[in-house]
Design a protein around this motif. Structure first.
Motif, PDB file in Angstrom:
ATOM      1  N   LEU A  56       0.827  -1.210   0.000  1.00  0.00           N
ATOM      2  CA  LEU A  56       0.000   0.000   0.000  1.00  0.00           C
ATOM      3  C   LEU A  56       0.859   1.256   0.000  1.00  0.00           C
ATOM      4  CD1 LEU A  56      -3.159   0.768   0.365  1.00  0.00           C
ATOM      5  CD2 LEU A  56      -2.500   1.236   2.723  1.00  0.00           C
ATOM      6  N   PHE A  57       1.880   1.291   0.849  1.00  0.00           N
ATOM      7  CA  PHE A  57       2.738   2.472   0.955  1.00  0.00           C
ATOM      8  C   PHE A  57       3.579   2.665  -0.311  1.00  0.00           C
ATOM      9  CE2 PHE A  57       2.615   1.391   5.708  1.00  0.00           C
ATOM     10  CZ  PHE A  57       1.470   2.141   5.883  1.00  0.00           C
ATOM     11  N   ILE A  58       4.060   1.566  -0.897  1.00  0.00           N
ATOM     12  CA  ILE A  58       4.820   1.667  -2.145  1.00  0.00           C
ATOM     13  C   ILE A  58       3.930   2.214  -3.258  1.00  0.00           C
ATOM     14  CG2 ILE A  58       5.959   0.319  -3.954  1.00  0.00           C
ATOM     15  CD1 ILE A  58       7.026  -1.506  -1.720  1.00  0.00           C
ATOM     16  N   ASN A  59       2.682   1.748  -3.297  1.00  0.00           N
ATOM     17  CA  ASN A  59       1.747   2.243  -4.310  1.00  0.00           C
ATOM     18  C   ASN A  59       1.470   3.729  -4.128  1.00  0.00           C
ATOM     19  OD1 ASN A  59      -0.222   1.878  -6.488  1.00  0.00           O
ATOM     20  ND2 ASN A  59      -1.761   2.193  -4.898  1.00  0.00           N
ATOM     21  N   GLU A  60       1.411   4.192  -2.887  1.00  0.00           N
ATOM     22  CA  GLU A  60       1.165   5.617  -2.642  1.00  0.00           C
ATOM     23  C   GLU A  60       2.369   6.458  -3.067  1.00  0.00           C
ATOM     24  OE1 GLU A  60       0.044   5.521   1.447  1.00  0.00           O
ATOM     25  OE2 GLU A  60      -2.052   5.052   0.997  1.00  0.00           O
ATOM     26  N   LEU A  61       3.564   5.941  -2.880  1.00  0.00           N
ATOM     27  CA  LEU A  61       4.753   6.625  -3.391  1.00  0.00           C
ATOM     28  C   LEU A  61       4.715   6.700  -4.916  1.00  0.00           C
ATOM     29  CD1 LEU A  61       7.466   5.040  -1.068  1.00  0.00           C
ATOM     30  CD2 LEU A  61       6.838   7.457  -1.135  1.00  0.00           C
ATOM     31  N   TYR A  62       4.287   5.622  -5.533  1.00  0.00           N
ATOM     32  CA  TYR A  62       4.188   5.548  -6.996  1.00  0.00           C
ATOM     33  C   TYR A  62       3.164   6.557  -7.528  1.00  0.00           C
ATOM     34  CZ  TYR A  62       2.339   3.440 -11.337  1.00  0.00           C
ATOM     35  OH  TYR A  62       1.864   3.222 -12.601  1.00  0.00           O
ATOM     36  N   GLY A  63       1.970   6.587  -6.904  1.00  0.00           N
ATOM     37  CA  GLY A  63       0.929   7.495  -7.360  1.00  0.00           C
ATOM     38  C   GLY A  63       1.279   8.963  -7.148  1.00  0.00           C
ATOM     39  N   SER A  64       1.838   9.277  -5.981  1.00  0.00           N
ATOM     40  CA  SER A  64       2.196  10.674  -5.704  1.00  0.00           C
ATOM     41  C   SER A  64       3.345  11.143  -6.593  1.00  0.00           C
ATOM     42  CB  SER A  64       2.548  10.854  -4.220  1.00  0.00           C
ATOM     43  OG  SER A  64       3.611  10.009  -3.843  1.00  0.00           O
ATOM     44  N   ALA A  65       4.267  10.223  -6.953  1.00  0.00           N
ATOM     45  CA  ALA A  65       5.374  10.604  -7.839  1.00  0.00           C
ATOM     46  C   ALA A  65       4.885  10.919  -9.246  1.00  0.00           C
ATOM     47  CB  ALA A  65       6.405   9.474  -7.891  1.00  0.00           C
ATOM     48  N   ALA A  66       3.759  10.324  -9.637  1.00  0.00           N
ATOM     49  CA  ALA A  66       3.210  10.600 -10.965  1.00  0.00           C
ATOM     50  C   ALA A  66       2.466  11.919 -11.016  1.00  0.00           C
ATOM     51  CB  ALA A  66       2.272   9.465 -11.384  1.00  0.00           C
ATOM     52  N   LEU A  67       2.153  12.495  -9.861  1.00  0.00           N
ATOM     53  CA  LEU A  67       1.358  13.720  -9.844  1.00  0.00           C
ATOM     54  C   LEU A  67       2.108  14.939  -9.337  1.00  0.00           C
ATOM     55  CD1 LEU A  67      -1.469  15.146 -10.060  1.00  0.00           C
ATOM     56  CD2 LEU A  67      -1.760  14.575  -7.646  1.00  0.00           C
ATOM     57  N   PHE A  68       2.729  14.849  -8.162  1.00  0.00           N
ATOM     58  CA  PHE A  68       3.182  16.055  -7.480  1.00  0.00           C
ATOM     59  C   PHE A  68       4.333  16.787  -8.168  1.00  0.00           C
ATOM     60  CE2 PHE A  68       0.394  14.471  -4.280  1.00  0.00           C
ATOM     61  CZ  PHE A  68      -0.072  15.618  -3.665  1.00  0.00           C
ATOM     62  N   PRO A  69       5.379  16.125  -8.655  1.00  0.00           N
ATOM     63  CA  PRO A  69       6.386  16.887  -9.407  1.00  0.00           C
ATOM     64  C   PRO A  69       5.774  17.609 -10.600  1.00  0.00           C
ATOM     65  CG  PRO A  69       7.224  14.711  -8.836  1.00  0.00           C
ATOM     66  CD  PRO A  69       5.768  14.715  -8.485  1.00  0.00           C
ATOM     67  N   PHE A  70       4.815  16.949 -11.267  1.00  0.00           N
ATOM     68  CA  PHE A  70       4.105  17.550 -12.400  1.00  0.00           C
ATOM     69  C   PHE A  70       3.338  18.793 -11.962  1.00  0.00           C
ATOM     70  CE2 PHE A  70       0.180  17.831 -14.864  1.00  0.00           C
ATOM     71  CZ  PHE A  70       0.647  17.822 -16.167  1.00  0.00           C
TER      72      PHE A  70
END
Length: 323
Positions: A72-86
């Motif tokens: 779950l935590f790895i997936n949240e890192l993955y999802g946030s990395a796809a959005l927040f830098p952008f």
């Protein structure tokens, strides 16, 4: 001679980029939003990475529930990395154009995050069901190898499923390139198609059912059985069930509400809703779960809380001795 589809609205043109029209002029506040989002993103990274490290390094936490939490935590890192830098880049820009290839990559990552989140929460609910309703057979039902296989299957199913979705969407002929959001999303692109998209919509409906209806049905069934056992059990059994299930229920409710907000925005006219609120609702499922889940599990689950404290103390003492 080629016959044009009767559903075609007008001549299509190759789309090499998309324009995100939900951004509005923040003026001097853009730096305030930039630093606030950057702080939230760093907090997400720190909290999720901390809990992943705690679970990975502590052998006593190599149990099914904690393996699901780690996923779950790895997936949240993955999802946030796809959005927040952008988001951070576009807050400071005046032009909000996104190359088509990157746009579809972002859709793949963000929708994959949502699908994986629901599948993981479903796996966690089954784990709690097996622990409370079948405690004598728990080690057989939820062995480490079976748990690892379930997690691996969830990731593979998500990656392949989203690949099929992107393949359909990226092959559409589009009659526009404006997306009324602050990030790329699949349904607004499908609505830009020049012809009838029934097949794509059917695939999207089936995928949505797989992502939401299927996992939620399993979660509701498992908790119905858990409540039944707790109702007929002793006070100690009820207390144990509440302690182990409360964080998971909070995660399910948080993400389900966020998902409903996102679906309603895509399917209904939200023009009467203030733009700032619409932007927040579209970001909710990507913003709140990665922030709240580490806090929920880190505070409520004693094993994780003590392990986090021990790890942080060791790091602090090591840094102090080195200095």
């Amino acid at each position: 001679m080629q016959v044009q589809s009767p559903f075609r609205r007008h001549n299509s043109t190759p789309v090499s980029s998309f324009v995100l029209t939900a951004y509005f002029n923040l003026g001097s506040l853009r730096w305030l939003f930039f630093w606030a989002l950057l702080l939230l993103y760093l907090l997400m990274i720190f909290s999720n990475v901390l809990l992943v490290c705690v679970i990975a390094l502590n052998r006593s936490l190599h149990e099914p529930m904690y393996m699901f939490l780690c996923s779950l935590f790895i997936n949240e890192l993955y999802g946030s990395a796809a959005l927040f830098p952008f988001l951070l880049v576009h807050i400071l820009r005046d032009v909000h154009t996104v190359p088509a290839a990157f746009c579809f990559f972002q859709i793949y990552a963000l929708h994959g995050y949502g699908m994986m989140q629901m599948l993981t929460l479903m796996g966690m609910s089954y784990d709690r069901y097996a622990a409370i309703c079948h405690p004598l057979h728990y080690r057989v039902r939820m062995s480490r190898s079976r748990t690892a296989a379930l997690i691996l299957f969830s990731w593979i199913y998500t990656l392949l499923g989203m690949g099929a979705t992107i393949s359909l969407s990226s092959s559409l002929e589009l009659c526009g390139n404006d997306i009324d959001k602050v990030y790329c999303d699949n349904y607004p692109i499908v609505k830009l198609a020049c012809y009838d998209t029934t097949d794509v919509n059917i695939h999207g409906l089936v995928t949505t059912c797989n992502i939401i209806v299927g996992p939620l049905s399993v979660i509701l069934y498992t908790y119905f059985r858990i409540l039944k056992v707790c109702w007929n059990g002793e006070r100690k059994t009820r207390q144990k069930a509440v302690n182990t299930c409360a964080p998971h229920l909070a995660s399910v409710l948080n993400f389900s509400v966020a998902g409903i907000f996102e679906i309603l925005q895509g399917r209904f006219d939200m023009s009467r809703v203030p733009k700032m609120l619409r932007v927040f609702l579209s970001l909710y499922f990507l913003l709140c779960p990665p922030l709240f889940n580490p806090l929920i599990y880190g505070l409520v689950l004693t094993n994780i809380r003590l392990s986090c404290r021990g790890l942080l103390l060791r790091v602090f003492r090591r840094g102090k001795s080195d200095s």
